[in-house]
Enzyme design. Structure first.
Site, PDB file in Angstrom:
ATOM      1  N   TYR A   1       8.946  45.679  -5.942  1.00 15.04           N
ATOM      2  CA  TYR A   1       9.677  44.663  -6.702  1.00 15.04           C
ATOM      3  C   TYR A   1       9.017  44.379  -8.052  1.00 15.04           C
ATOM      4  CZ  TYR A   1      12.732  43.685  -2.783  1.00 15.04           C
ATOM      5  OH  TYR A   1      13.673  43.795  -1.806  1.00 15.04           O
TER       6      TYR A   1
ATOM      7  N   TYR B   1      19.713  38.528   3.812  1.00 17.14           N
ATOM      8  CA  TYR B   1      18.753  39.587   3.496  1.00 17.14           C
ATOM      9  C   TYR B   1      18.125  40.040   4.799  1.00 17.14           C
ATOM     10  CZ  TYR B   1      14.671  42.139   2.001  1.00 17.14           C
ATOM     11  OH  TYR B   1      13.731  43.132   1.842  1.00 17.14           O
TER      12      TYR B   1
ATOM     13  N   ASP C   1      18.121  37.595  13.333  1.00 12.84           N
ATOM     14  CA  ASP C   1      17.021  38.113  12.523  1.00 12.84           C
ATOM     15  C   ASP C   1      16.059  36.958  12.276  1.00 12.84           C
ATOM     16  OD1 ASP C   1      15.262  38.986  10.650  1.00 12.84           O
ATOM     17  OD2 ASP C   1      16.759  39.820   9.278  1.00 12.84           O
TER      18      ASP C   1
ATOM     19  N   LYS D   1       6.734  39.680  10.269  1.00 11.42           N
ATOM     20  CA  LYS D   1       6.038  38.709   9.411  1.00 11.42           C
ATOM     21  C   LYS D   1       4.942  37.905  10.149  1.00 11.42           C
ATOM     22  CE  LYS D   1       9.028  38.608   5.525  1.00 11.42           C
ATOM     23  NZ  LYS D   1      10.468  38.667   5.343  1.00 11.42           N
TER      24      LYS D   1
HETATM   25  C1  LIG Z   1      11.357  39.947   5.079  1.00  9.02           C
HETATM   26  C2  LIG Z   1      12.566  40.016   5.923  1.00  9.02           C
HETATM   27  C3  LIG Z   1      13.001  41.236   6.470  1.00  9.02           C
HETATM   28  C4  LIG Z   1      12.330  42.543   6.151  1.00  9.02           C
HETATM   29  O1  LIG Z   1      11.034  42.605   6.650  1.00  9.02           O
HETATM   30  P1  LIG Z   1      10.005  43.640   6.018  1.00  9.02           P
HETATM   31  O2  LIG Z   1       8.812  43.556   6.903  1.00  9.02           O
HETATM   32  O3  LIG Z   1       9.741  43.169   4.630  1.00  9.02           O
HETATM   33  O4  LIG Z   1      10.647  44.974   6.064  1.00  9.02           O
HETATM   34  C5  LIG Z   1      14.096  41.217   7.291  1.00  9.02           C
HETATM   35  N1  LIG Z   1      14.745  40.074   7.575  1.00  9.02           N
HETATM   36  C6  LIG Z   1      14.350  38.893   7.072  1.00  9.02           C
HETATM   37  C7  LIG Z   1      15.101  37.654   7.452  1.00  9.02           C
HETATM   38  C8  LIG Z   1      13.261  38.819   6.217  1.00  9.02           C
HETATM   39  O5  LIG Z   1      12.908  37.646   5.683  1.00  9.02           O
END
Ligand SMILES: *Cc1c(COP(=O)(O)O)cnc(C)c1O
Length: 426
Positions: A17, A151, A243, A272
């Site tokens: 980015y 996202y 997600d 994360k």
């Molecule tokens: C950051 C994020 C992703 C992608 O995760 P990465 O480890 O960066 O590939 C997918 N979904 C959500 C909601 C996110 O915040």
């Protein structure tokens, strides 16, 4: 300075980015401690966004470090097809009882995007693996449903189900089709429910970020409306994929954002904060019903997906250590404290009539828009705020003109005060 890290970086590295034509040289971080990052010269920065939303207990935590070291000496890695190991099994055993809903199997990968890819592939193949292949109406379940402004990651599958913003534009023609619906509100919910009625029997899955659309601009979703939507979607037997890559592990105030909702997912994606933000690990957990659709004498029904580092033992151990810390360091109480502090700050903002638009909060996340006229991710104001904050020893990274805080849970009151004082001057 010629051989400074920043200088060597300039000759060798392509950053994420980052527009290298006009980007400022990156700050070389030498170490981290708690909520602080230290650069080469010893200057400290409060990591107000948890290093892209991953750090929960703080940087350089000695307990996680020790557990990682011990595991690395014992078993650093082993192929996960045909083999297993204690950290992977233990982590699955600990997570399954606390995950929202009735999830019964854990599939490992490396990051949030892959956790989402796995979920989508599971949902699509689930329907392929059904004996009849088709729904009662004779239509295949080919459609995929997602929310506007979502996202879900940067790989092709996860880009397909994400809002087609500037990140995705060059690849638009190469993505699969998705039905996008607006995030549900009391105003638009009836219309959305009618749409689900019309496409429901052809739809394989619905993916959503529960309660908080993060990268899409820190948008909050009304939980009652989301529950109504999920109820309808479940009545059509559509697979619900939460997600929670960003929202998991108390980020939003509860263990998982789905804990705020009555309707639970059939598949959940985690990453994360999963390892406390120390290592790359992704998890996709599914219900027994989904898992069973892949169990067959028919080899074609196998889930043919895996990564070299699937269930890496060191990453699984980091997650186990992070789960320990959630208990021993009382993370829920720490999150509640941050939540209170954010709330106090927002009422102060109101009283002082500061020019924040649409100020909002959920758990450790506080967000608002600046008054800049031009919005969007490329809005210049975010970059200016980022620079001014860095000068003051605070690391913020606004999404366009959406300024947000998402600190690690160990952040101190004094550190929070410093950030609030900076925001007041905006
Ligand atoms: C950051 C994020 C992703 C992608 O995760 P990465 O480890 O960066 O590939 C997918 N979904 C959500 C909601 C996110 O915040």
């Amino acid at each position: 300075m010629r051989h400074s890290l920043s200088n060597r970086d300039h000759h060798a590295i392509w950053h994420p980015y980052t527009q290298h034509k006009n980007a400022r040289p990156p700050i070389a971080i030498a170490k981290g401690k708690g909520a602080l990052l230290y650069d080469e010269s010893g200057k400290s920065y409060i990591d107000a966004i948890s290093s892209w939303w991953v750090t929960i207990h703080g940087h350089g935590h000695p307990y996680i470090a020790r557990r990682i070291y011990e595991q690395a000496k014992k078993l650093e890695h082993v192929i996960f097809a045909g083999f297993t190991h204690e950290p992977a099994v233990q982590l699955a055993e600990r997570l399954l009882p606390i995950l929202p809903g009735k999830l019964s199997k854990i599939f490992y990968s490396d990051n949030g995007s892959t956790a989402v890819e796995v979920a989508i592939k599971m949902a699509i193949q689930f329907w392929k693996n059904q004996r009849t292949f088709t729904t009662l109406k004779g239509q295949k379940r080919r459609r995929v449903l997602a929310l506007r402004h979502s996202y879900h990651g940067d790989t092709f599958g996860s880009m397909s189900i994400s809002e087609k913003g500037i990140f995705i534009k060059p690849f638009k023609d190469y993505l699969f089709n998705v039905d996008f619906i607006e995030a549900p509100t009391p105003q638009n919910i009836e219309e959305i429910l009618r749409f689900i009625d019309s496409v429901g029997s052809q739809t394989a899955c619905f993916i959503y970020e529960p309660l908080l659309q993060a990268a899409g601009g820190m948008n909050l979703i009304d939980p009652l409306s989301l529950d109504r939507l999920l109820t309808k979607i479940k009545s059509k037997n559509i697979i619900c994929i939460a997600d929670e890559v960003m929202t998991g592990f108390y980020r939003t105030g509860k263990f998982f954002a789905s804990d705020y909702l009555v309707q639970k997912p059939d598949i959940i994606c985690l990453s994360k904060g999963l390892t406390g933000g120390t290592m790359a690990l992704g998890i996709t957990a599914a219900t027994e019903q989904i898992f069973e659709a892949f169990c067959s004498d028919d080899q074609w029904k196998t889930f043919f997906h895996g990564h070299s580092f699937t269930a890496n033992p060191i990453a699984c151990t980091a997650s186990l250590a992070s789960l320990d810390l959630i208990d021993t360091e009382k993370s829920p109480a720490k999150v509640a404290r941050i939540e209170d502090r954010h709330r106090d700050f927002l009422s102060l903002v109101k009283n002082k009539k500061l020019k924040f638009r649409n100020a909002r909060q959920l758990g450790t996340v506080l967000a608002f828009e600046t008054t800049a006229k031009k919005g969007g991710y490329l809005a210049g104001e975010g970059k200016v705020i980022n620079r001014r904050a860095l000068e003051r020893g605070i690391f913020l990274r606004p999404l366009g003109n959406t300024v947000y805080l998402m600190p690690p849970y160990c952040i101190t009151d004094r550190q929070l005060n410093r950030i609030y004082a900076f925001l007041e001057e905006l």
